[in-house]
Design a protein around this motif. Sequence first.
Motif, mmCIF file in Angstrom:
data_model
loop_
_atom_site.group_PDB
_atom_site.id
_atom_site.type_symbol
_atom_site.label_atom_id
_atom_site.label_comp_id
_atom_site.label_asym_id
_atom_site.label_seq_id
_atom_site.Cartn_x
_atom_site.Cartn_y
_atom_site.Cartn_z
ATOM 1 N N ARG A 132 -2.735 -5.130 -6.710
ATOM 2 C CA ARG A 132 -2.096 -4.080 -7.500
ATOM 3 C C ARG A 132 -1.079 -4.703 -8.450
ATOM 4 O O ARG A 132 -0.438 -5.697 -8.125
ATOM 5 N N ASP A 136 0.768 0.210 -10.986
ATOM 6 C CA ASP A 136 0.128 0.914 -9.874
ATOM 7 C C ASP A 136 1.176 1.390 -8.868
ATOM 8 O O ASP A 136 1.081 2.507 -8.335
ATOM 9 N N PHE A 203 -3.885 4.273 -2.591
ATOM 10 C CA PHE A 203 -3.247 3.061 -3.099
ATOM 11 C C PHE A 203 -3.549 1.859 -2.215
ATOM 12 O O PHE A 203 -3.789 0.757 -2.709
ATOM 13 N N LYS A 211 -6.282 6.244 -11.358
ATOM 14 C CA LYS A 211 -5.016 6.950 -11.487
ATOM 15 C C LYS A 211 -5.144 8.267 -12.245
ATOM 16 O O LYS A 211 -4.225 9.067 -12.270
#
Length: 443
Positions: A132, A136, A203, A211
């Motif tokens: 990530r 993020d 996540f 997203k």
Amino acid sequence: MSVGAPRGLASSGQKPITEILHPLSAAEEPLSPGPDVTVNVGGDKEAVLTNGTPVETSSPASASSLFNRLQLDDDLEADARDPYASMETRDLFVTVDDPKKHVSTMETYITYRVSTKTSRIEFDLPEYCVRRRYQDFDWLRIKLEDSQPTHLIPPLPEKFVMKGVVDRFSEEFVETRMKALDKFLKRVADHPVLSFNPHLNAFLSAKDLNKRQGLALLTKVGESVKHVAGGYKLRARPAEFCAMGEYLDTFSQKLGTIDRIAQRILKEQSEYLTELREYGTVYSSWAGSEEELRRPLEGVAGSVTTCCGALEELSDNMSQDFLPVLREYVLYIESMKNVLRKRDQSQAEYEGRLEAAVLRKQEDRTPIPMEVEKCQDKVECFNADLKADWERWQSNKRQDFKQLLTGMADKNINYYEKCQAAWESLITLLQDKQTEDKTSETN
């Protein structure tokens, strides 16, 4: 669900709905907004609350008693006795590490490895490992704020840095940000409510984080709510939440002062370190031209070099460990103030709807609508969640500052011990040199 007065509103002297349902006597006056707190809930989003059971917690009566909580306990076990420990889950463990730089024709960015181990049935696998980037993490925090408005969301490190002052791709900056991201994710994973949020699940587990795909947890506020609650003045914020706000203001001022002084000390240490290095170099060059004093001069240069290394280590600790914790809690204060504002908005909506309903009842004897009771339930839930998160935050703060100040003390002791040992070794060298000189003279 039977509806009584919310704990927060009851403490401010507001009557429960069941009492207001009766016709007002001549001695009673209609509800009127007071001048205490002004909030605006005329936005296009309405907070969706969790279905948690209100938790009774004791709240300090004054800002001074709240501020006293910063005092560090000598017994670590005292901090472990968290009143919400029974609610916490210990079946979700996350780690952020292994930063990697990615360079493309469009942009350059850093990704971090996010490793997860869990036994929860909400996850398909017991372990996950994804990469990530900062945005993020930012997406996750925004989603948590939107879907869990009654809870305190841990802060992220700032997204932007000053160009020319901090290189966001430098090893030190990336390391500091990685530690902050790791702490953010651990705080979320340890929370008894936030850790079950579906956005966190995505996540941690999704290979490609989409997203744009929202979970539609927000609803829009109707025009009637905007008319009733927009710009409404609270009759009075409950005393316990006023005390929280006062504590946060005081705590913020103290942290700001400490941060400014620490920054100044760090700058002065950097300047002193530059001079000290030059100071040691002079003794080294002098030793090359003074054969009789070569060993003592080299000893001084070596002692100065040792002090330079010890001071550099002390400065690195302040910039990489001490200052980031101060900054995190400055951001934490802003997050807590944001939750308090949302709580005020919820109370303002309830009071606005209630006043409008009472006026309608006086005019045409229309029953108090169910939406008023729902608003009262929201305030109750908001108060309970905020109190619970406040207690968790205070407990975490005590532990964090205890560790921070203990570490600072250890680093300073280590610094002075290294400097003392360096100069003591020089004394021994000089004494040996003096003995050698006397022996030579005797012979």
